[in-house]
Design a protein around this motif. Structure first.
Motif, short mmCIF file in Angstrom:
data_model
loop_
_atom_site.label_atom_id
_atom_site.label_comp_id
_atom_site.label_asym_id
_atom_site.label_seq_id
_atom_site.Cartn_x
_atom_site.Cartn_y
_atom_site.Cartn_z
N VAL A 33 4.11 11.25 -3.29
CA VAL A 33 4.43 10.80 -1.93
C VAL A 33 4.60 9.29 -1.95
O VAL A 33 3.68 8.55 -2.33
N ARG A 34 5.77 8.82 -1.53
CA ARG A 34 6.03 7.37 -1.44
C ARG A 34 6.06 6.96 0.02
O ARG A 34 6.50 7.70 0.89
N PHE A 35 5.60 5.72 0.26
CA PHE A 35 5.58 5.23 1.64
C PHE A 35 5.74 3.71 1.63
O PHE A 35 5.13 3.03 0.80
N GLN A 36 6.55 3.20 2.54
CA GLN A 36 6.74 1.75 2.64
C GLN A 36 6.72 1.35 4.11
O GLN A 36 7.47 1.87 4.92
N ALA A 37 5.83 0.44 4.43
CA ALA A 37 5.70 -0.07 5.80
C ALA A 37 6.28 -1.48 5.85
O ALA A 37 5.94 -2.33 5.03
N GLU A 38 7.16 -1.70 6.81
CA GLU A 38 7.78 -3.00 6.97
C GLU A 38 7.49 -3.53 8.37
O GLU A 38 7.12 -2.80 9.27
N GLY A 39 7.69 -4.82 8.53
CA GLY A 39 7.43 -5.44 9.82
C GLY A 39 6.47 -6.59 9.68
O GLY A 39 6.50 -7.34 8.69
N THR A 40 5.59 -6.75 10.67
CA THR A 40 4.65 -7.87 10.64
C THR A 40 3.61 -7.72 9.54
O THR A 40 3.08 -8.71 9.04
N PHE A 41 3.31 -6.49 9.16
CA PHE A 41 2.36 -6.26 8.08
C PHE A 41 2.99 -5.28 7.10
O PHE A 41 3.24 -4.13 7.42
N GLU A 42 3.28 -5.76 5.90
CA GLU A 42 4.01 -4.98 4.92
C GLU A 42 3.09 -4.47 3.81
O GLU A 42 2.23 -5.20 3.34
N TYR A 43 3.31 -3.24 3.43
CA TYR A 43 2.60 -2.67 2.29
C TYR A 43 3.38 -1.48 1.77
O TYR A 43 4.23 -0.91 2.47
N GLN A 44 3.11 -1.12 0.53
CA GLN A 44 3.74 0.03 -0.10
C GLN A 44 2.66 0.94 -0.65
O GLN A 44 1.58 0.47 -1.04
N ALA A 45 2.94 2.23 -0.67
CA ALA A 45 1.97 3.20 -1.18
C ALA A 45 2.68 4.21 -2.06
O ALA A 45 3.80 4.64 -1.76
N LEU A 46 2.03 4.56 -3.14
CA LEU A 46 2.50 5.63 -4.03
C LEU A 46 1.31 6.56 -4.23
O LEU A 46 0.32 6.19 -4.87
N LEU A 47 1.42 7.76 -3.65
CA LEU A 47 0.29 8.68 -3.61
C LEU A 47 0.61 9.97 -4.37
O LEU A 47 1.77 10.38 -4.46
N PHE A 48 -0.45 10.59 -4.88
CA PHE A 48 -0.28 11.82 -5.65
C PHE A 48 -1.26 12.88 -5.16
O PHE A 48 -2.45 12.59 -4.95
N LEU A 49 -0.75 14.10 -5.00
CA LEU A 49 -1.60 15.26 -4.74
C LEU A 49 -1.81 15.99 -6.06
O LEU A 49 -0.84 16.48 -6.65
N PRO A 50 -3.04 16.07 -6.55
CA PRO A 50 -3.28 16.72 -7.85
C PRO A 50 -2.98 18.22 -7.80
O PRO A 50 -2.90 18.83 -6.73
N GLU A 51 -2.87 18.78 -8.97
CA GLU A 51 -2.63 20.23 -9.06
C GLU A 51 -3.94 21.00 -9.06
O GLU A 51 -3.97 22.16 -8.64
N HIS A 52 -5.02 20.37 -9.50
CA HIS A 52 -6.32 21.03 -9.58
C HIS A 52 -7.40 20.13 -9.01
O HIS A 52 -7.35 18.91 -9.16
N ALA A 53 -8.37 20.75 -8.36
CA ALA A 53 -9.51 19.99 -7.82
C ALA A 53 -10.43 19.57 -8.97
O ALA A 53 -10.64 20.32 -9.92
N LEU B 84 -8.44 5.95 3.01
CA LEU B 84 -8.22 7.35 3.38
C LEU B 84 -9.51 7.92 3.92
O LEU B 84 -10.60 7.54 3.47
N PRO B 85 -9.44 8.89 4.85
CA PRO B 85 -10.66 9.54 5.33
C PRO B 85 -11.26 10.42 4.25
O PRO B 85 -10.56 10.84 3.31
N PRO B 86 -12.55 10.71 4.34
CA PRO B 86 -13.22 11.49 3.28
C PRO B 86 -12.57 12.84 3.01
O PRO B 86 -12.63 13.32 1.88
N TYR B 87 -11.98 13.46 4.01
CA TYR B 87 -11.42 14.80 3.78
C TYR B 87 -10.12 14.76 2.95
O TYR B 87 -9.61 15.81 2.56
N LEU B 88 -9.61 13.56 2.68
CA LEU B 88 -8.47 13.41 1.77
C LEU B 88 -8.90 12.75 0.46
O LEU B 88 -8.10 12.11 -0.21
N ARG B 89 -10.15 12.93 0.09
CA ARG B 89 -10.69 12.25 -1.08
C ARG B 89 -10.09 12.74 -2.39
O ARG B 89 -10.29 12.11 -3.43
N PHE B 90 -9.35 13.82 -2.37
CA PHE B 90 -8.72 14.32 -3.59
C PHE B 90 -7.43 13.57 -3.90
O PHE B 90 -6.90 13.67 -5.01
N VAL B 91 -6.90 12.82 -2.95
CA VAL B 91 -5.62 12.12 -3.14
C VAL B 91 -5.82 10.93 -4.08
O VAL B 91 -6.78 10.17 -3.94
N LYS B 92 -4.92 10.77 -5.02
CA LYS B 92 -4.94 9.63 -5.94
C LYS B 92 -3.72 8.75 -5.63
O LYS B 92 -2.73 9.21 -5.08
#
Length: 632
Positions: free
Chosen positions: A268-288, A318-326
């Protein structure tokens, strides 16, 4: 201009010593700080050149250079960036001597824990001084781009520092650390070792835009000048366009940050632009991971600021319930503390968390709609933890409900959503029915299901521990109440063949037995009543509408919480031969000892039927054995 000596104030000396010895959790970060400062200087020169603010500056080969001299035990970090004037050195490098330190120290002494102290220290930008963790003297030589004279600064990090003007100085800044004596027993902190320099740069500064170079050691007998070695890749995948990055490159980055040998399930890629800019590259694993539900599970994303690694596991993103996201988040500007290690909690962090959460849930929703097989893998591995968000994240509860699926009795093995359940509800059905338990097999065979099976009413089969909690937290879906089939009174009309008179007569017929059993089983049950949910079994136990279930009681106790035991309700099937016989024996005033044994046996069978355990297993086994003996 002659050399000038400046003395730190008493409070500043105390603060300097505290910062050197207490702030950083890892000594290696001093090099990260110096490299980051050098990178900032190069950024400033590039911007000045674009604005024509530094017409005489040399911008042909902007870079950072690290030199190590083992014999002299020095380490130098050099850049050819914007540099500093004499006044800027006194103002910027001497920041620690500015006013306000007395008030700061007073607040620091009042801080009761280390976390509070580090938060206060974070108000001061003195990362340059982290070099004193590894050095007993630091020297800085700098010349501002466009000027002809340079400045030399020097200090032992104790009471004073010196400033002087120098005629010969290259453009930019060179910081030389006179390293502390080597510790033969601790080679991990040998900052004259090229391998150690490579390791630190790779870990913290690999994605910095500018090349970080180091001249390799001169080999004995080799008269040729070694070529400088570039230590960083300068390849921040999240900063490149999608077309420039292959799946293999994404997968390699995921494996690097997650220590997982398998490829991710989703990127998952994400890019925020505007007054506060940041980029994110996120991964959902295949196994817990094996420790996903343990208290010590290490979670969080890697946080970069301008491609410099600040934190390995930033839990606030990230909130605790998304703690598996890298993954990685790279922000252009954030409020950091002196060590760049502990983030100040500000609105930007909260904003990042909200937007990343919505992006991840949207990605899961798209996966569910477009790739059933991958979604099934995701939900099998992470559904239980994602459902924690139904309890804690009211803002995204609707989005979580949209991607959540549950086993049910609607006729096939395919999980169902709450929306699909509502669309299949029978005419006149007002509630969404569910049952919780340890396994699908045990709850499908539960006596609580008999009337629902007889009336072909769908029931959700919930087997994760979190299911005991979220159903109460959510309460309803699209105006339909979530209702447990094992709680309260339920009348599905399974005795529709009986007239009102027959029902009233049956109630009167069993009134004596019910009252007697309630009195005899008073230690275990709060009431004994006739059931309208049983069609096959003789009895079942149910919880009252507002009571905790036994599973939820056990869960709270496992977490160390005191929970008083709750009495359950025993329901009897008036049409079952065993219950009829028990009522006849009671009415005929037969042997009370046999009647008592039969009542306790009936209650024990009801407890066993829902997966519980009789309070006195030994006595229950004896009652069963005696009953079997009487049949022989």
């Amino acid at each position: 201009m002659p050399t000038e000596t400046f003395e730190y104030q008493v409070e500043a000396r105390q603060l300097l010593q505290l910062m050197i010895h207490s702030v950083y959790s890892h000594k290696d970060v001093f090099l990260r700080e110096l490299v980051s400062n050098a990178s900032d200087a190069l950024d400033k020169l590039r911007l000045a050149a674009l604005r024509d603010d530094a017409p005489d500056a040399d911008t042909s080969d902007l870079h950072i250079e690290i030199d190590v001299d083992k014999d002299a035990r020095t380490l130098t970090v050099r850049d050819n960036g914007i540099g500093m004037s004499y006044d800027e050195v006194g103002r910027l490098i001497g920041t620690i001597a500015n006013s306000g330190t007395a008030e700061f120290l007073r607040e620091l002494r009042e801080a009761k824990d280390a976390g509070g102290a580090e938060g206060l220290i974070g108000q001061f930008g003195v990362g340059f001084y982290s070099g004193f963790m590894a050095a007993d003297e630091m020297t800085l030589v700098t010349r501002r781009a466009g000027e002809t004279q340079g400045t030399r600064w020097s200090s032992h990090g104790e009471g004073t520092y010196t400033l002087e003007t120098v005629d010969e100085a290259p453009q930019g800044t060179a910081v030389t650390l006179h390293l502390k004596p080597a510790d033969p027993e601790n080679q991990l902190h040998d900052y004259t070792a090229p391998w150690k320099i490579r390791e630190i740069v790779k870990r913290y500064s690999d994605f910095i835009t500018w090349p970080i170079r180091m001249v390799p050691e001169q080999r004995e007998g080799d008269d040729t000048t070694p070529e400088p070695e570039t230590l960083n890749s300068m390849k921040a995948l999240w900063a490149r366009s999608r077309d420039e990055v292959s799946d293999d490159e994404y997968h390699e980055l995921y494996k690097h940050i997650s220590h997982d040998w398998r490829a991710p399930l989703e990127t998952v890629r994400f890019q925020a632009e505007g007054t506060f800019e940041y980029q994110a590259l996120l991964f959902l694993p295949e196994h817990a991971s094996h420790d996903l539900f343990t208290q010590g599970h290490q979670r969080g994303l890697q946080l970069y600021v301008k491609r410099v690694l600040i934190m390995d596991d930033c839990e606030a993103l990230l909130p605790p319930y998304l703690r598996f996201v890298k993954g990685v988040v790279d922000a252009q500007d954030l409020s950091l503390n002196v060590s760049r290690e502990i983030l100040q909690q500000d609105r930007h962090i909260r904003m990042i968390q909200r937007r990343l959460t919505k992006k991840i849930l949207s990605a899961v929703k798209d996966m569910k709609a477009n790739d059933a097989e991958r979604y099934a893998t995701f939900w099998r591995e992470f559904g239980a933890v994602l459902k924690e968000g139904l309890i804690t994240d009211t803002e995204n509860r609707e989005a979580i409900c949209a991607v959540a699926t549950f086993a049910g009795t609607h006729g096939d093995d395919r999980p169902t959503t709450l929306q699909e359940y509502v669309e299949r509800m029978k005419d006149g059905q007002d509630d969404i029915y569910f049952i919780t338990g340890e396994s699908r097999q045990s709850i499908e065979n539960s006596p609580h299901m008999e009337a629902f099976r007889a009336k072909d009413i769908e029931v959700l089969l919930l087997t994760d521990p979190v299911d005991e909690v979220w159903v109460d937290a959510v309460g309803e879906f699209q105006g339909k109440r979530l209702r447990s089939v094992a709680k309260g009174e339920i009348d599905l009309g399974t005795d529709a063949g009986k007239s009102d008179g027959e029902k009233e007569k049956q109630t009167e017929e069993y009134a004596g037995l019910l009252g007697w059993m309630k009195e005899h089983l008073d230690e275990d049950v709060k009431d004994v009543r006739l059931s309208s949910r049983l069609t096959v079994s003789p009895a079942c136990v149910v919880s009252d509408t507002g009571d905790l279930t036994p599973a939820l009681e056990n869960m709270y106790r496992a977490m160390g919480q005191e929970v008083p035991a709750t009495k359950r309700i025993l329901e009897l099937n008036p049409d079952h031969l065993l219950v009829r016989g028990l009522n006849q024996a009671y009415t005929a005033r037969e042997d009370r000892s046999g009647l008592v044994a039969s009542a306790e046996l009936l209650y024990g069978l009801a407890v066993l039927a829902e997966g519980g355990r009789p309070k006195e297993p030994g006595r229950f086994v004896k009652l069963v054995a005696d009953a079997l003996e009487r049949t022989l």
